[in-house]
Write a protein that holds these residues in place. Structure first.
Motif, PDB file in Angstrom:
ATOM      1  N   ILE A   1       1.249  -0.668  -0.150  1.00  0.00           N
ATOM      2  CA  ILE A   1       0.265  -0.109   0.344  1.00  0.00           C
ATOM      3  C   ILE A   1       0.975   1.179   0.158  1.00  0.00           C
ATOM      4  N   PHE A   2       0.515   1.876  -0.926  1.00  0.00           N
ATOM      5  CA  PHE A   2       1.332   3.634  -1.685  1.00  0.00           C
ATOM      6  C   PHE A   2       0.247   4.771  -1.581  1.00  0.00           C
ATOM      7  N   ALA A   3       1.256   5.904  -1.220  1.00  0.00           N
ATOM      8  CA  ALA A   3      -0.053   6.937  -1.065  1.00  0.00           C
ATOM      9  C   ALA A   3       0.781   7.959  -1.448  1.00  0.00           C
ATOM     10  N   GLY A   4       0.808   8.061  -3.441  1.00  0.00           N
ATOM     11  CA  GLY A   4       1.533   9.279  -3.840  1.00  0.00           C
ATOM     12  C   GLY A   4       0.628  10.546  -4.578  1.00  0.00           C
TER      13      GLY A   4
ATOM     14  N   GLY B   1       2.696   8.209   0.915  1.00  0.00           N
ATOM     15  CA  GLY B   1       3.071   7.435   2.299  1.00  0.00           C
ATOM     16  C   GLY B   1       3.236   6.403   2.072  1.00  0.00           C
ATOM     17  N   ILE B   2       3.867   5.940   2.403  1.00  0.00           N
ATOM     18  CA  ILE B   2       4.260   3.860   2.638  1.00  0.00           C
ATOM     19  C   ILE B   2       3.633   3.787   4.505  1.00  0.00           C
ATOM     20  N   TYR B   3       2.646   2.593   3.819  1.00  0.00           N
ATOM     21  CA  TYR B   3       2.533   2.232   4.662  1.00  0.00           C
ATOM     22  C   TYR B   3       2.035  -0.190   5.171  1.00  0.00           C
ATOM     23  N   TRP B   4       3.548   0.248   6.008  1.00  0.00           N
ATOM     24  CA  TRP B   4       3.698  -1.918   5.974  1.00  0.00           C
ATOM     25  C   TRP B   4       2.746  -2.135   6.254  1.00  0.00           C
ATOM     26  N   GLN B   5       2.132  -3.444   6.728  1.00  0.00           N
ATOM     27  CA  GLN B   5       1.428  -4.061   6.687  1.00  0.00           C
ATOM     28  C   GLN B   5       2.271  -5.448   8.005  1.00  0.00           C
TER      29      GLN B   5
ATOM     30  N   HIS C   1       9.115  14.352   3.823  1.00  0.00           N
ATOM     31  CA  HIS C   1       7.776  14.166   4.544  1.00  0.00           C
ATOM     32  C   HIS C   1       7.153  13.349   4.246  1.00  0.00           C
ATOM     33  N   THR C   2       7.558  12.463   3.089  1.00  0.00           N
ATOM     34  CA  THR C   2       6.879  10.495   3.401  1.00  0.00           C
ATOM     35  C   THR C   2       6.018  10.251   4.326  1.00  0.00           C
ATOM     36  N   GLU C   3       4.601   9.856   4.497  1.00  0.00           N
ATOM     37  CA  GLU C   3       4.484   9.117   6.072  1.00  0.00           C
ATOM     38  C   GLU C   3       4.615   7.551   5.458  1.00  0.00           C
ATOM     39  N   LEU C   4       5.133   7.429   6.642  1.00  0.00           N
ATOM     40  CA  LEU C   4       5.498   6.488   6.950  1.00  0.00           C
ATOM     41  C   LEU C   4       4.682   5.532   8.240  1.00  0.00           C
ATOM     42  N   ALA C   5       3.436   4.270   8.181  1.00  0.00           N
ATOM     43  CA  ALA C   5       3.083   4.613   9.415  1.00  0.00           C
ATOM     44  C   ALA C   5       2.331   2.548   8.949  1.00  0.00           C
ATOM     45  N   PRO C   6       2.271   2.244   9.617  1.00  0.00           N
ATOM     46  CA  PRO C   6       1.553   0.601  10.362  1.00  0.00           C
ATOM     47  C   PRO C   6       0.368   1.098   9.000  1.00  0.00           C
ATOM     48  N   ALA C   7      -0.019   0.089   8.253  1.00  0.00           N
ATOM     49  CA  ALA C   7      -1.503   0.154   7.461  1.00  0.00           C
ATOM     50  C   ALA C   7      -2.746  -0.003   8.228  1.00  0.00           C
TER      51      ALA C   7
END
Length: 208
Positions: A39-42, A130-134, A159-165
């Motif tokens: 899952i990514f947000a761009g 953002g990058i959302y790890w699973q 500034h890219t958000e790094l967070a759990p999915a």
């Protein structure tokens, strides 16, 4: 830039006649050895979906919304802001053909990580990257990649958000493969937004 954002909203609303909202919000990585998700947000999900579907090993990319508070949000709700969501994609890929680490590196080079709460001509937290790890393995990949970029000296801040999915809500059907369904409108929007020009400026390389 606001004009282009409104233009995008108008393009999206024009597709309402064929809209159908998918309800699945599963974010877990699949156990199929030949099928995994990321899952990514761009920024604009039409664009990042198009980018990822060019990558070998990716079988499908689904546009949607994630990292927000409101269950099952609509495009209109997210685009107005206030739901906490960002436009995102769920990438379905074969880990035997492309690794999660390769997806992360590919993602970085198709966004502008130097800006906060925007991507290209689209402004607002709903367009934050953002990058959302699973899982733990993905978290480690993401954090190593992020640190390597900082260590490279290319960027002073990312500034890219790094967070759990969290829940991933598929967008309405008319958003899926928008670049294929509406190529003229899509290409006009992408060019007017300056996405490829800015990515080339940030990374010093042409988009494929």
């Amino acid at each position: 830039m606001k004009t282009l954002h409104y233009f995008k909203v108008l393009l999206a609303v024009a597709g309402l006649a064929i809209a159908g909202h998918a309800l699945s919000a599963d974010v877990s990585a699949t156990s199929d050895a030949n099928r995994a998700t990321a899952i990514f947000a761009g920024g604009c999900f039409w664009c990042i979906e198009s980018d990822f579907e060019k990558l070998k090993g990716v079988s499908e990319v689904e546009s949607g919304y994630t990292a927000g508070k409101l269950p099952n949000p609509s495009y209109e709700q997210v685009s107005r802001g206030g739901t906490g969501h960002t436009e995102a994609v769920r990438v379905i890929y074969d880990p035997k053909l492309v690794s999660y680490a390769a997806l992360v590196e590919y993602f970085w080079r198709h966004i502008d990580p130097t800006v906060k709460d925007r991507q290209f001509c689209d402004a607002g937290s709903q367009y934050r990257s953002g990058i959302y790890w699973q899982n733990e393995a993905e978290r480690q990949v993401v954090e190593r990649s992020h640190q390597a970029l900082l260590n490279s000296g290319r960027f002073k801040v990312i500034h890219t958000e790094l967070a759990p999915a969290s829940a991933f809500w598929p967008a309405e059907e008319y958003h899926q493969d928008y670049y294929k369904k509406n190529p003229i409108r899509y290409n006009y929007y992408r060019a007017s937004c300056g996405r490829d020009a800015r990515v080339a400026e940030v990374w010093g390389e042409k988009r494929k």
